[in-house]
Write an enzyme that holds these catalytic residues in place. Structure first.
Site, short mmCIF file in Angstrom:
data_model
loop_
_atom_site.label_atom_id
_atom_site.label_comp_id
_atom_site.label_asym_id
_atom_site.label_seq_id
_atom_site.Cartn_x
_atom_site.Cartn_y
_atom_site.Cartn_z
N GLU A 160 0.84 -1.22 0.00
CA GLU A 160 0.00 0.00 0.00
C GLU A 160 0.87 1.26 0.00
O GLU A 160 0.75 2.09 0.90
CB GLU A 160 -0.88 0.03 1.26
CG GLU A 160 -1.78 -1.17 1.46
CD GLU A 160 -2.43 -1.19 2.85
OE1 GLU A 160 -2.10 -0.33 3.70
OE2 GLU A 160 -3.25 -2.08 3.09
N ARG A 194 3.53 7.68 -0.22
CA ARG A 194 4.58 8.69 -0.39
C ARG A 194 5.59 8.33 -1.48
O ARG A 194 5.96 9.19 -2.28
CB ARG A 194 5.31 8.85 0.95
CG ARG A 194 6.27 10.02 0.99
CD ARG A 194 7.15 9.97 2.25
NE ARG A 194 6.45 9.59 3.43
CZ ARG A 194 5.95 10.44 4.35
NH1 ARG A 194 6.10 11.73 4.18
NH2 ARG A 194 5.32 9.98 5.41
N CYS A 235 -1.41 34.20 10.23
CA CYS A 235 -1.03 34.84 11.48
C CYS A 235 -0.74 33.82 12.58
O CYS A 235 -1.49 33.69 13.55
CB CYS A 235 -2.11 35.82 11.91
SG CYS A 235 -3.75 35.18 11.65
N GLU A 236 0.32 33.07 12.38
CA GLU A 236 0.81 32.11 13.39
C GLU A 236 2.32 32.05 13.21
O GLU A 236 2.79 31.97 12.07
CB GLU A 236 0.30 30.69 13.10
CG GLU A 236 -1.17 30.52 13.08
CD GLU A 236 -1.67 29.53 14.11
OE1 GLU A 236 -0.87 29.05 14.95
OE2 GLU A 236 -2.87 29.26 14.07
#
Ligand code: LLP
Length: 422
Positions: free
Chosen positions: A279, A282, A348-349
């Site tokens: 399976e 990536r 905004c982080e």
């Protein structure tokens, strides 16, 4: 710029970086940015590496849809004859919409709902990879109501340490996945007694981004010992599913080639009658894709320089989530001096970064390519900060195909409504 790119079909040309025969700046001109760009040839090469390694065996390659579920990507795998590993009814619908064959689908996941079971049974999928006793009982009941028999494999947890990032290791006793090794015999006996369950195989998946074949070899040994014990008890399995997990090069990792990674498992399987299944996610799509983004601003500070780009953690979450490294390269060569930059998005982080401390020779308005972004990029994206998701483009030779339009802002709130007054 690095000439040995992790993406095999990426190269430099007089028109800047090209993927196959298409320049990345032409893609940005046509479709804007940020845009995910995939190479069909790279995807095909990756699939064929598995096919070649498995040649002469009764084996199926079930692409893990969660890595990248775009219909364009799925349709390429479907045409190559792939099966699919899904984890939701939604992924099953995508596989079918892309032309995939439900009879080649295996269904993993710890939380399958009744509706998902019904959908998968109605489509006639190949196998349910069952992860708990409660799921087994539910599946028997659902199949019974439909007067069908559900083919199953038990996902067994071999308790092997894959030595990867803790968030993506899944085969330890302490993980939520699969059934404990010591429980497997009892659950197979239970499954054998259930009227609407047909035992087809056994499954295992120990983790992702694996760079060493040894843990999977150990897992295979354990699984095979269990298969032999089951045979002694009169339960003969038709297939063995060894999951996904092979890693890719993001930076300087040295993953073994597919054939080398599979070799120890395959030698343990030599001479056995069971069909094999893998399976991979990536390793099929990760290095077939990149994220194309444009520099909005350069901010030169006393401690750090920032390249504020138009892609953000909502587009590619892996750096923020896992501190993952993705190579960042300039699309066009510039004569400006290279400086060290934090490559950050507009969200905004403080966690909204794509790369730390990269030496880049760039000006405002330049394009950058964030490499190895084909897997777990778009599928993990969000609309945080009401940011429409990126467009997706598949390059085939000298052609580019828009395989997902950029989202419109209106579509982001189309399902919402104002509260009535009064
Ligand atoms: N099969 C099962 C049951 C899985 O859980 C997974 C991945 C695969 C196959 C495919 O594994 P691969 O060949 O891609 O390693 N979001 C993380 C990765 C999570 C993987 C989850 N399961 C990341 O971005 O690194």
């Amino acid at each position: 710029m690095n000439s040995d790119f992790v993406i095999p079909t990426l190269h430099e040309s007089t028109r800047g970086l090209q993927l196959e025969q298409v320049s990345l700046s032409a893609i940005a001109d046509c479709f804007g940015s940020p845009t995910y760009v995939y190479s069909e040839a790279a995807l095909r090469q990756a699939f064929q590496a598995y096919e070649q390694a498995l040649a002469g065996r009764e084996a199926s390659i079930c692409y893990a849809v969660k890595a990248n579920s775009n219909l364009g990507v799925l349709s390429v795998f479907a045409r190559l004859g792939a099966g699919f590993d899904i984890v939701s009814g939604g992924e099953l619908s995508r596989v079918i919409a892309a032309g995939g064959d439900p009879a080649k689908v295996v269904f993993s996941g710890v939380g399958k709902s009744v509706a998902e079971m019904r959908q998968a049974l109605a489509c006639g999928i190949r196998c349910f990879n069952v992860e708990s006793e409660a799921e087994l009982e539910r599946l028997d009941a659902v199949a019974g109501e439909m007067r069908l028999v559900a083919p199953i494999a038990l996902r067994v947890n071999p308790d092997v340490d894959p030595k990867t990032h803790p968030y993506i290791s899944t085969g330890l006793r302490s993980n939520k996945f699969g059934v404990a090794f010591d429980e497997a015999m009892r659950l197979y006996e239970l499954a054998a007694a259930l009227p609407h369950i047909r035992i087809s195989g056994i499954a295992c998946h120990i983790g992702s981004q694996l760079l060493d074949p040894a843990p999977m070899e150990e897992a295979t040994r354990k699984i095979l010992a269990l298969v032999d014990r089951l045979k002694g008890w009169g339960i003969a399995l038709e297939h063995i599913d060894l999951g996904g997990g092979l890693g890719i090069r993001y930076r300087d990792e040295q993953p073994p080639p597919v054939a080398e990674y599979l070799a120890p498992m395959l030698s343990l399987l030599n001479g056995r009658s069971e069909k094999i299944c893998f399976e991979p996610g990536r390793s099929l799509i990760g290095n077939a894709g990149l994220l194309l983004t444009r520099v909005e601003y350069l901010k030169h500070g006393t401690e750090k320089n920032f390249a504020v780009v138009d892609a953000a953690m909502n587009d590619l979450a892996r750096p923020a989530l896992y501190d993952a490294y993705h190579e960042v390269v300039e699309v066009d060569r510039r004569a400006v001096p290279a400086l060290h930059y934090e490559v950050v998005g507009p969200i905004c982080e403080s966690g909204d970064f794509l790369a730390h401390d990269r030496k880049l020779s760039i000006e405002q308005g330049d394009l950058l390519a964030i490499l190895s972004a084909g897997a777990y990029g778009m599928t993990m994206s969000s609309n945080y900060n009401t940011r429409p998701r990126a467009a997706e483009v598949m390059v085939v030779g000298e052609r580019m195909h828009l395989i997902r339009e950029r989202e419109s802002v209106e579509s982001l709130y189309a399902l919402e409504s104002r509260l009535p007054q009064g």
